[in-house]
Design a protein around this motif. Structure first.
Motif, mmCIF file in Angstrom:
data_model
loop_
_atom_site.group_PDB
_atom_site.id
_atom_site.type_symbol
_atom_site.label_atom_id
_atom_site.label_comp_id
_atom_site.label_asym_id
_atom_site.label_seq_id
_atom_site.Cartn_x
_atom_site.Cartn_y
_atom_site.Cartn_z
ATOM 1 N N GLU A 46 6.215 38.282 90.160
ATOM 2 C CA GLU A 46 4.788 38.027 90.332
ATOM 3 C C GLU A 46 4.033 36.430 90.241
ATOM 4 O O GLU A 46 3.462 36.191 90.741
ATOM 5 N N LEU A 47 5.434 35.823 89.545
ATOM 6 C CA LEU A 47 5.088 34.338 89.666
ATOM 7 C C LEU A 47 5.017 33.784 90.998
ATOM 8 O O LEU A 47 4.334 32.657 91.448
ATOM 9 N N LYS A 48 5.715 34.022 91.923
ATOM 10 C CA LYS A 48 5.732 33.293 93.504
ATOM 11 C C LYS A 48 4.465 34.428 94.036
ATOM 12 O O LYS A 48 3.917 33.235 95.091
ATOM 13 N N LYS A 49 3.462 35.262 93.738
ATOM 14 C CA LYS A 49 3.075 35.960 94.087
ATOM 15 C C LYS A 49 1.192 35.234 93.838
ATOM 16 O O LYS A 49 0.629 34.732 94.627
ATOM 17 N N ILE A 50 1.612 35.351 92.306
ATOM 18 C CA ILE A 50 0.746 33.617 92.309
ATOM 19 C C ILE A 50 0.331 32.484 92.373
ATOM 20 O O ILE A 50 -0.396 31.530 92.587
ATOM 21 N N ARG A 51 2.202 31.908 92.819
ATOM 22 C CA ARG A 51 2.061 30.369 92.992
ATOM 23 C C ARG A 51 1.406 31.107 94.540
ATOM 24 O O ARG A 51 0.981 29.647 95.182
ATOM 25 N N GLU A 52 1.237 31.168 95.421
ATOM 26 C CA GLU A 52 0.931 31.399 96.498
ATOM 27 C C GLU A 52 -0.517 31.973 96.393
ATOM 28 O O GLU A 52 -1.566 31.455 97.379
ATOM 29 N N LYS A 53 -0.882 32.618 95.594
ATOM 30 C CA LYS A 53 -2.909 32.716 95.531
ATOM 31 C C LYS A 53 -2.943 31.591 94.963
ATOM 32 O O LYS A 53 -4.380 31.233 95.430
ATOM 33 N N GLU A 109 -13.566 28.239 89.116
ATOM 34 C CA GLU A 109 -13.090 29.991 88.158
ATOM 35 C C GLU A 109 -11.547 30.450 87.899
ATOM 36 O O GLU A 109 -11.295 30.367 87.034
ATOM 37 N N GLU A 110 -12.270 30.591 90.038
ATOM 38 C CA GLU A 110 -11.060 31.482 89.712
ATOM 39 C C GLU A 110 -9.826 30.750 89.498
ATOM 40 O O GLU A 110 -8.623 31.062 89.470
ATOM 41 N N GLU A 111 -9.465 29.581 90.279
ATOM 42 C CA GLU A 111 -8.331 28.689 90.697
ATOM 43 C C GLU A 111 -7.859 28.158 88.832
ATOM 44 O O GLU A 111 -7.078 28.095 88.608
ATOM 45 N N LYS A 117 -2.819 31.302 84.311
ATOM 46 C CA LYS A 117 -2.073 32.221 84.182
ATOM 47 C C LYS A 117 0.067 32.274 85.153
ATOM 48 O O LYS A 117 0.301 32.552 84.656
ATOM 49 N N ARG A 118 -0.361 31.012 86.431
ATOM 50 C CA ARG A 118 0.780 30.320 86.703
ATOM 51 C C ARG A 118 1.106 30.226 85.325
ATOM 52 O O ARG A 118 2.966 30.565 85.308
ATOM 53 N N GLY A 119 1.087 29.575 84.554
ATOM 54 C CA GLY A 119 1.395 28.275 83.714
ATOM 55 C C GLY A 119 1.659 29.457 82.596
ATOM 56 O O GLY A 119 3.373 29.421 81.795
ATOM 57 N N GLU A 120 1.187 30.597 81.618
ATOM 58 C CA GLU A 120 1.574 31.825 81.335
ATOM 59 C C GLU A 120 3.487 31.857 81.624
ATOM 60 O O GLU A 120 3.901 32.875 81.163
ATOM 61 N N LEU A 121 2.837 32.484 83.489
ATOM 62 C CA LEU A 121 3.620 33.314 84.041
ATOM 63 C C LEU A 121 5.309 31.998 83.365
ATOM 64 O O LEU A 121 6.544 32.822 83.381
ATOM 65 N N GLU A 122 5.019 30.881 83.707
ATOM 66 C CA GLU A 122 6.278 30.268 83.745
ATOM 67 C C GLU A 122 7.012 30.193 82.516
ATOM 68 O O GLU A 122 7.986 29.933 82.249
#
Length: 391
Positions: A46-53, A109-111, A117-122
């Motif tokens: 999930e983190l990989k996908k979020i980072r790509e996004k 806002e999306e960014e 979310k990336r920070g929470e996943l990390e």
């Protein structure tokens, strides 16, 4: 029946009950370890996908920002030169600038949301890795306790006066065994177990397709053969890792030479092996320990160092056996950095290499710095005098 015998029997019964309770708990703990490991994999994906996004969104924000600035410049120019542009041109420029401003605001806002979310996943991944490590440590400790308690109660009681040193050695041996079992479990989980699940899915797909799409079925069967071939290779590697048969048949150096040859083929890293002294005869325990340490060192080189060349010097003198492994890779700041990295990636690591050397009264040292490569040196005393000198 004597009171002494009754006391021994009672203690033995307590030990049996204790072992039974511990083994039940160990089964539950294994489920926790497996769940934590799967959770880690899911979060990583999930983190990989979020980072790509996030990367894509940042690029989109940059693009919209540039376009929005250009549109504002254009709007100002159109408004200033109203005698050149008509009302429709001004309206179009205004609407375009406004649309871009809204799009940019929404994209920013999306960014922001994605970065949060990336920070929470990390953070979740870091905490889950901690839970997994703790669960694996507890599982290992329970295995050590169980293995030690399974010893004969009479023997334990009869050697109470001289137990401390033997206990320490016994626990260290069992710890090493538990480390090997955990590593083997991880290898099977990450390799053959997942491949077998994939084989099952492919077989079910072929079963459904065979009557309706022969060509697709043939392609899926070819894929199935490739997966099976890869799975067989993984299983053979695990069997080889358990104990290379050539150690018993040919000895340490030929086994090392064969392993290095295969390593160079797979990794494209040049390895030069230099032998000093007579390294023809060793005890079995020493041979397997030395082989495992060198094997783990090369694994670390391949995973982390980005090295192009490794030099290995094996030397035997009358008092000690020593090995120096040096690479020209990226290096690292502290030894703890490498240990933590091995833990995060699920590897066996420097800690295990140290434990293997210490089991034979040896020592292992690591020297590294960024951009200067890494050197691993370990030595094992061959007699009591050397052991005393080393201390």
């Amino acid at each position: 029946m004597s009171d002494s015998f009754m006391g021994f029997k009672k203690i033995n019964d307590i030990l049996v009950e204790t072992i039974s309770a511990i083994e039940k708990s160990r089964g539950q703990l294994f489920d926790i370890v497996e769940h934590a490991r799967n959770e880690c994999e899911n979060i990583k994906y999930e983190l990989k996908k979020i980072r790509e996004k996030v990367d894509t969104t940042i690029e989109e924000v940059d693009r919209l920002d540039r376009e929005e600035k250009r549109s504002r410049v254009l709007l100002a120019n159109v408004s200033k030169n109203f005698h050149i542009y008509d009302e429709d041109d001004i309206k179009e420029a205004y609407e375009k600038a406004n649309d871009l401003r809204v799009s940019l605001t929404l994209k920013r806002e999306e960014e922001r949301t994605l970065i949060e979310k990336r920070g929470e996943l990390e953070i979740r991944l870091k905490e889950t890795i901690k839970v997994l490590k703790k669960a694996e440590d507890v599982s290992k400790q329970i295995g050590v306790a169980t293995g030690y308690l399974k010893g004969n109660a009479d023997d334990i009681l009869a050697t109470v006066g001289d137990l401390s040193k033997k206990q320490y050695l016994g626990i260290k041996i069992i710890e090493a065994q538990e480390e090997e079992r955990q590593r083997l479990a991880r290898d099977i989980h990450d390799g053959p177990a997942q491949s077998m699940a994939n084989i099952l899915v492919k077989a079910q797909l072929c079963e459904r397709l065979i009557d309706s799409d022969i060509e697709r079925t043939k392609k899926e069967l070819e894929s199935l053969k490739d997966i099976t071939r890869s799975n067989l290779k993984d299983v053979r590697k695990i069997i080889y890792d358990l104990r290379p048969m050539t150690l018993d048949d040919l000895g340490l150096i030929p086994t090392l030479e064969r392993y290095i040859y295969n390593f160079m083929k797979e990794s494209s890293i040049l390895v030069e092996l230099k032998i000093l002294g007579d390294v023809s005869s060793f005890e079995s325990a020493m041979e397997i320990a030395v082989f495992r340490i060198i094997q783990e060192a090369l694994n670390n080189v391949q995973k982390h160092s980005h090295a192009r060349k490794v030099d290995i010097t094996v030397e035997k003198t009358s008092v000690r056996f020593s090995v120096l492994i040096s690479d020209d890779g990226v290096g690292f700041n502290k030894e703890e950095d490498a240990i933590d990295k091995d833990i995060r990636s699920g590897g066996f690591g420097l800690m295990s290499m140290k434990e293997r050397a210490e089991l034979l009264n040896g020592k292992l040292k690591v020297k590294s710095s960024p951009g200067m490569g890494t050197k691993i040196y370990f030595s094992i005393p061959l007699n009591e005098e050397e052991d005393i000198y080393e201390r």
